[in-house]
Design a protein around this motif. Sequence first.
Motif, PDB file in Angstrom:
ATOM      1  N   UNK A 167       0.826  -1.212   0.000  1.00 15.77           N
ATOM      2  CA  UNK A 167       0.000   0.000   0.000  1.00 15.77           C
ATOM      3  C   UNK A 167       0.855   1.253   0.000  1.00 15.77           C
ATOM      4  N   UNK A 168       2.041   1.170   0.602  1.00 14.36           N
ATOM      5  CA  UNK A 168       2.948   2.325   0.638  1.00 14.36           C
ATOM      6  C   UNK A 168       3.283   2.761  -0.787  1.00 14.36           C
ATOM      7  N   UNK A 169       3.608   1.801  -1.642  1.00 16.21           N
ATOM      8  CA  UNK A 169       3.986   2.126  -3.019  1.00 16.21           C
ATOM      9  C   UNK A 169       2.763   2.483  -3.855  1.00 16.21           C
ATOM     10  N   UNK A 170       1.650   1.824  -3.582  1.00 13.70           N
ATOM     11  CA  UNK A 170       0.395   2.181  -4.265  1.00 13.70           C
ATOM     12  C   UNK A 170       0.050   3.640  -3.998  1.00 13.70           C
ATOM     13  N   UNK A 187      19.216   9.451   0.424  1.00 15.41           N
ATOM     14  CA  UNK A 187      20.426   9.727   1.197  1.00 15.41           C
ATOM     15  C   UNK A 187      21.307   8.495   1.360  1.00 15.41           C
ATOM     16  N   UNK A 188      20.686   7.322   1.319  1.00 15.53           N
ATOM     17  CA  UNK A 188      21.442   6.102   1.553  1.00 15.53           C
ATOM     18  C   UNK A 188      20.821   4.950   0.803  1.00 15.53           C
ATOM     19  N   UNK A 189      20.720   3.796   1.460  1.00 15.45           N
ATOM     20  CA  UNK A 189      20.262   2.589   0.792  1.00 15.45           C
ATOM     21  C   UNK A 189      18.742   2.517   0.678  1.00 15.45           C
ATOM     22  N   UNK A 190      18.304   1.862  -0.392  1.00 14.64           N
ATOM     23  CA  UNK A 190      16.914   1.485  -0.586  1.00 14.64           C
ATOM     24  C   UNK A 190      16.922   0.150  -1.300  1.00 14.64           C
ATOM     25  N   UNK A 191      16.648  -0.920  -0.559  1.00 13.24           N
ATOM     26  CA  UNK A 191      16.802  -2.268  -1.088  1.00 13.24           C
ATOM     27  C   UNK A 191      15.458  -2.947  -1.243  1.00 13.24           C
ATOM     28  N   UNK A 196      11.502   0.790  -4.609  1.00 17.96           N
ATOM     29  CA  UNK A 196      10.347   1.351  -5.299  1.00 17.96           C
ATOM     30  C   UNK A 196       9.963   2.726  -4.758  1.00 17.96           C
ATOM     31  N   UNK A 197      10.550   3.143  -3.647  1.00 22.16           N
ATOM     32  CA  UNK A 197      10.300   4.506  -3.168  1.00 22.16           C
ATOM     33  C   UNK A 197      10.815   5.524  -4.188  1.00 22.16           C
TER      34      UNK A 197
END
Length: 539
Positions: A167-170, A187-191, A196-197
Motif C-alpha cells: 500500500x505504501x507504493x500504491x 540519502x542512503x540505501x533502498x533495497x 520502489x520509493x
Amino acid sequence: MSLNFESSFNPQGAQALQRREAMLARIAQLRALEERAATASAKSKPVFEKRGQLLPRERVALLLDPGAPYVPLCSLAGFLQDTKDPEKSVPGGGMLAGMGFIGGVRCMVVASDSGIDAGAIQARGLEKILRVQEIALENRLPFVHLVESAGANLTKYKVEGFVLGGSLFRNLARLSAAGLPVITVQHGSGTAGGAYMPGLSDIVVMVRGRSRAFLAGPPLLLAATGEVATEEELGGAEMHTGVSGLGEYLAEDDRQALGLARELLQRTGWQPSTASRATVSEPVFARDELLALMPAHHREPVDMREVMARIVDGSELLEFKPLYGAATLCVQARIGGHAVGLISNNGPIDVAGANKATHFIQWMCQLGHPIVYLQNTTGYMVGKDSEQGGMIKHGSKMIQAVTNATVPQITIQCGASFGAGNYGMCGRGYAPRFLFSWPQAKTAVMGGEQAARTMQIVAEAGMARKGITPDPAQMQAQFDQIVNVFESQADAFHTSGLVLDDGVIDPRDTRAVLAFCLDTCAEAAAREPRRMQFGVARM
C-alpha cells in the motif's frame, strides 16, 4: 445576543492547580519519550560524520523553511509495541513525519530515522507512513521523502507486513496521479521494496557515494544467481543518474541534495496566495489556563465552553440551541480567521443532544464551515427512559451526519472518549482530516471500573446459578486486573503508539495546531492539481 464568553473558571483555585500539575507531568513524559527517540538516533552521529552525512533530524531541519510552522505527526508511533516496558520502548516507528513549508510550499515531509537500526521500519512504522500519505492525498500536499532505510526488519518478519506494505507504493502512485509532486532524496540505501520509493517518485535526488537503490543487493544476488557485483554497479548514485535513469539529480553531499529539493519545490509554483487575511483576534483568556481545565479522571465535570473560549478568536462563542440538549455543545466561532463549528460534551449524549448535533452538522455543511470536535464524552445515554426515547435511532442519525458530512472535520480528544461517543464525535474510525489527543485523554469502549464491575456482576450471577460462593479475594484480584487492562489500553500514549491519532499535543498548542490544519484544509480546497490517469512514469 452577546458573543463574549463569561468564564467562571478560577485558574488559581486548588483544583485548577492540582490539574495543572498533573497535566504538566504528562507533558513532561511526552517530551521525554520524543527526546528518547532523538537521543537514540543521535548515538549514530560519529558514524554519520565519518561518512560525511547529516543525521535525520538535521536533514529535516535543513530542508524546512526556518521559522515557519511545522506540525510533527505520529511521534509516538510504535510506543509499547516493540516492548511492553515503558522505560525502554523507543517511539517513532523508525521515521520522522510532519507538515511544514519548503520554499514557501506547504508539504508533507517523511524521513527515515536511519540513526536507529539503519532506518529499518519499526513497529507501527508502516501504519504511520500510510497515515501521512493519506493526509497528503486528502489535503493536496506535495510529498517529500528523505530515504535511507534498511527496509523491513527481517528479524521481526511478518507476512502481513510484507503484503500490506504494498500500500505504501500504491499510495505513491496515487499521489502522483492526483497531481501532487512526489520528490525523493535518496540519502542512503533502498533495497528490494525500498527501491520502489524512488522508483515511484516524480523526481529523485541522489548523493554521490552514498545513495543505493537495488532490488537485490550483492549478498542476495550471489545467493540467488551466483553473480558477483558491487553495490555501486548494482545501484549506486552515479550509475542511476548516468545509466539507468532512476535519478534526475546527482548531489555531492546531503546538504546539496536538500538544497536541490528546496529548489525543486520553489519551482513548482505551489506557494499559497500572499493575499492578506483579516486581522485575527487572540483569545481573551490565556492559553496556559488550558493546562488546568481537564481533570486526570473523567468522572470530574468540565464545562467545555471554557476550553473553547481559550482556543477561538476573541473568545467569542455563538451557541446553537443552548437550552435544548444542553449537555451537547454546538457552537459557531472562528479559529485563525476560519469560520468553524465546534461540537463538544458536558455530559453523556442524550436524545436531544444527538438530534441537536445532527441538525448542527447539517447546518455547517450548508454553510461550508469545517467542524471541530472536542471530545470529552462518556458515550450515549443509557437507561430505560433513554432506550424508550429512541436513543439508538437518534444516535444513529448523528453518526449518519458525521459519516456523510461534506466539510473537513478535525477532532481533538481532550478527555474521555468512551463507547459509541467515540464514533458520534468523529473518532478515528470516521476518518476526520486530522485527529490529535491531549496527554490525559482516555479512549475505550467503557471505563475500566465500569467494565470490571459489569464482568463481576456477570460472573457472580453465573456462580449463583451453579451454587458457588464467590471468593472475595479472588473476585477483587480479577476486578483489579480488568481495570488495569482497560486503563493501560485507554491511555493516550498507548493509543498514539498504535497510530490511533495523528499525535499527542500540548493543550497550549491546540489553537496553533487547529489554525495550521484549517489553513491546510482551506489551501487544499482552493487548489486544483493537474490530475492524470497515471502517475509520472520514470523514463
